[in-house]
Design a protein around this motif. Structure first.
Motif, PDB file in Angstrom:
ATOM      1  N   ALA A 191      -4.777  -3.502  -1.077  1.00 22.35           N
ATOM      2  CA  ALA A 191      -3.493  -2.606  -0.610  1.00 22.35           C
ATOM      3  C   ALA A 191      -3.262  -1.450  -1.818  1.00 22.35           C
ATOM      4  CB  ALA A 191      -2.323  -3.377  -0.213  1.00 22.35           C
TER       5      ALA A 191
ATOM      6  N   SER B 186      -4.901  -0.806  -4.437  1.00 28.62           N
ATOM      7  CA  SER B 186      -5.911   0.266  -4.968  1.00 28.62           C
ATOM      8  C   SER B 186      -6.221   1.370  -3.900  1.00 28.62           C
ATOM      9  CB  SER B 186      -7.342  -0.489  -5.208  1.00 28.62           C
ATOM     10  OG  SER B 186      -7.134  -1.512  -6.083  1.00 28.62           O
ATOM     11  N   THR B 187      -6.091   0.985  -2.729  1.00 25.69           N
ATOM     12  CA  THR B 187      -6.350   2.111  -1.620  1.00 25.69           C
ATOM     13  C   THR B 187      -5.019   3.151  -1.542  1.00 25.69           C
ATOM     14  OG1 THR B 187      -5.716   0.641   0.233  1.00 25.69           O
ATOM     15  CG2 THR B 187      -8.046   0.736  -0.200  1.00 25.69           C
ATOM     16  N   GLY B 188      -3.894   2.529  -1.677  1.00 26.28           N
ATOM     17  CA  GLY B 188      -2.626   2.922  -1.815  1.00 26.28           C
ATOM     18  C   GLY B 188      -2.679   4.081  -3.078  1.00 26.28           C
ATOM     19  N   TYR B 189      -2.867   3.442  -4.138  1.00 32.71           N
ATOM     20  CA  TYR B 189      -2.941   4.163  -5.564  1.00 32.71           C
ATOM     21  C   TYR B 189      -3.980   5.583  -5.008  1.00 32.71           C
ATOM     22  CZ  TYR B 189      -2.560   5.512 -10.328  1.00 32.71           C
ATOM     23  OH  TYR B 189      -2.585   6.286 -11.482  1.00 32.71           O
TER      24      TYR B 189
ATOM     25  N   ALA C 188      -0.036   3.914   6.236  1.00 32.12           N
ATOM     26  CA  ALA C 188       0.197   2.607   5.364  1.00 32.12           C
ATOM     27  C   ALA C 188       0.885   1.533   6.176  1.00 32.12           C
ATOM     28  CB  ALA C 188       0.828   2.882   3.865  1.00 32.12           C
TER      29      ALA C 188
ATOM     30  N   ALA D  97       0.840  -0.979  -0.123  1.00 30.39           N
ATOM     31  CA  ALA D  97       0.067  -0.015  -0.052  1.00 30.39           C
ATOM     32  C   ALA D  97       0.888   1.211  -0.050  1.00 30.39           C
ATOM     33  CB  ALA D  97      -0.844   0.033   1.129  1.00 30.39           C
TER      34      ALA D  97
ATOM     35  N   THR E  67       2.861   1.754  -3.298  1.00 26.65           N
ATOM     36  CA  THR E  67       1.792   2.087  -4.426  1.00 26.65           C
ATOM     37  C   THR E  67       1.669   3.504  -4.351  1.00 26.65           C
ATOM     38  OG1 THR E  67       1.089  -0.227  -4.485  1.00 26.65           O
ATOM     39  CG2 THR E  67       0.074   1.311  -5.652  1.00 26.65           C
ATOM     40  N   ALA E  68       1.127   4.046  -2.756  1.00 25.67           N
ATOM     41  CA  ALA E  68       0.981   5.360  -2.532  1.00 25.67           C
ATOM     42  C   ALA E  68       1.879   6.378  -3.013  1.00 25.67           C
ATOM     43  CB  ALA E  68       0.677   5.407  -0.991  1.00 25.67           C
TER      44      ALA E  68
ATOM     45  N   ALA F 274      -4.399   3.826   3.862  1.00 32.59           N
ATOM     46  CA  ALA F 274      -4.108   2.756   2.944  1.00 32.59           C
ATOM     47  C   ALA F 274      -3.814   1.410   3.274  1.00 32.59           C
ATOM     48  CB  ALA F 274      -2.971   3.345   1.775  1.00 32.59           C
ATOM     49  N   GLY F 275      -4.477   0.523   2.718  1.00 32.21           N
ATOM     50  CA  GLY F 275      -4.203  -0.707   3.106  1.00 32.21           C
ATOM     51  C   GLY F 275      -4.863  -1.424   4.395  1.00 32.21           C
ATOM     52  N   GLU F 276      -4.034  -2.198   4.980  1.00 32.67           N
ATOM     53  CA  GLU F 276      -4.715  -3.190   6.029  1.00 32.67           C
ATOM     54  C   GLU F 276      -5.037  -2.413   7.303  1.00 32.67           C
ATOM     55  OE1 GLU F 276      -3.308  -7.530   8.127  1.00 32.67           O
ATOM     56  OE2 GLU F 276      -1.969  -6.460   6.489  1.00 32.67           O
TER      57      GLU F 276
END
Length: 408
Positions: free
Chosen positions: A397, A399-402, A161, A12, A15-16, A379-381
């Motif tokens: 992870a 998708s939410t990070g991005y 994240a 996450a 990617t973020a 983002a993530g978990e």
């Protein structure tokens, strides 16, 4: 230039960092371990099940907690986009049974290395071996982060994240929950998810080491209410049961203190009662002059035979040619109805995923920004979302990070 600090260099966080850098932000990525992606290295038993190659609606259907919260994230950075990203980074992918996507090499290290190179290529400042002790805000607006060595980093935004509380040796020690709570966020109680289960019945321990394929389970809760079923692989361990279908079943077991869960295992789900009875009759004819204990070798794994015999109520020394129709029907029922009662989850340290986390009602699902503090993102978990096994949790992870990174 607007600055963002991202806490945690897992899937996450990385990617973020990537999506934030695409927008031209000044990005600092902080990781408490000496290297990035520690937990990624052990996902999918070291093979890294990156995502699931299915329709978006199926992704959402496989999210066990707060699935509607993820619509924007999944549609903003889809599973196709995740696969394209890794292919562009030189990681060739393959799709296996159940639409699970893995690197062709079957090496999680290739996924981690690709993301690490991406971070380097985007000139993202990476700080390793340091953890964030505190996040400062003023008038409900992010101001800075304080590292464990006392250093303060001024910033316009922060993305938490940090992962959950499972696999602590990889750095997931629940830091994100504490940081979020300090900033006024509520944390839904955490519990293990995608975890092995300890079982009450003693016979389970005689089966230690036995793996089963193409079996099915049905899970019942209080008042014998059916709440879940699945088909696939499982295994017996020194503590109870584990494997893909058991891990997924653990997701729906919300509260073991209030509900009793029973699992019914069908060893031959491809055969209905009538077909299984006919199969057993054929085997009995073949082993007509043998004892009962020697007649099931072509039907069941050797470790399972004594357990099934004991549960069937037929004496193991009984000659096959003297087994009655009623006894045979009991045998069929036994094979398709092995009952196991859940005692407890395994410890959260062993869980693939942590269920619970920052309440989704306090996060804007279109941006991943806090509704309480301006410039704070998640983002993530660390968020209260989790899914079944099959690449769905890593997709959450990514998708939410991005989405968090691109929303700043």
């Amino acid at each position: 230039m607007k600055k963002v600090v991202i806490i945690g260099a897992g899937p996450a966080g990385m990617t973020a960092a990537y999506s934030a850098s695409q927008k031209g932000l000044d990005v600092i990525l902080i990781e408490k371990n000496e290297r990035v992606g520690r937990k990624l290295l052990i996902t999918g038993k070291g093979r890294c099940n990156i995502t699931n190659n299915c329709e978006i609606e199926e992704l959402i259907a496989n999210v066990n907690t707060n699935s509607k919260f993820l619509y924007s994230a999944f549609y903003t950075f889809t599973n196709d986009a995740v696969m394209d990203m890794f292919e562009s980074l030189g990681v060739k992918l393959k799709t296996e049974r159940g639409n699970r996507v893995f690197p062709e090499s079957d090496r999680a290290i290739d996924v981690v290395d690709a993301m690490a190179k991406l971070i380097k290529r985007k000139n993202i400042k990476l700080i390793t071996g340091k953890s964030v002790k505190d996040i400062k805000e003023k008038n409900k607006k992010i101001e800075s982060v304080i590292l464990d060595n006392g250093k303060e980093i001024k910033t316009d935004a922060v993305i938490i994240a940090t992962g959950g509380a499972s696999y602590k040796r990889t750095g997931s020690t629940g830091d994100g929950y504490k940081l979020s709570e300090k900033l006024g966020h509520k944390i839904t109680p955490i519990k293990p998810s995608l975890i092995g289960l300890e079982i009450n019945e003693e016979f389970v321990y005689k089966l230690k080491g036995l793996s089963l394929r193409n079996v099915s389970i049905v899970v019942y809760g209080n008042k014998n209410k059916k709440i879940y079923d699945d088909f696939g692989e499982m295994e017996f361990t020194d503590y109870g049961i584990d494997g893909p279908i058991i891990k997924s079943a653990s997701c729906i077991m919300k509260d073991l203190s209030k509900e009793n869960y029973k699992i019914i295992l069908d060893l031959k789900p491809a055969l209905d009662y009538e077909k299984l009875d006919k199969r057993i009759q054929r085997d009995f004819k073949k082993f007509i002059n043998n004892k009962f204990e020697n007649s099931l070798s072509e039907l069941l794994p050797s470790k399972m035979i004594p357990v099934v015999i004991e549960k069937s109520g037929i004496d193991r020394k009984t000659p096959v040619n003297s087994i009655t129709k009623e006894e045979r029907k009991n045998l069929v029922h036994t094979i398709k109805n092995i009952e196991m009662n859940v005692k407890r989850y395994r410890p959260i340290e062993e869980a693939i995923v942590t269920s619970g986390g920052v309440k989704t009602s306090e996060i804007n699902s279109s941006t991943m920004e806090s509704k309480l503090v301006e410039g704070l993102y998640f983002a993530g978990e660390v968020i209260d979302v989790d899914a079944y096994t099959g690449g769905f949790n890593l997709q959450i992870a990514f998708s939410t990070g991005y989405l968090a990174g691109m929303s700043i």
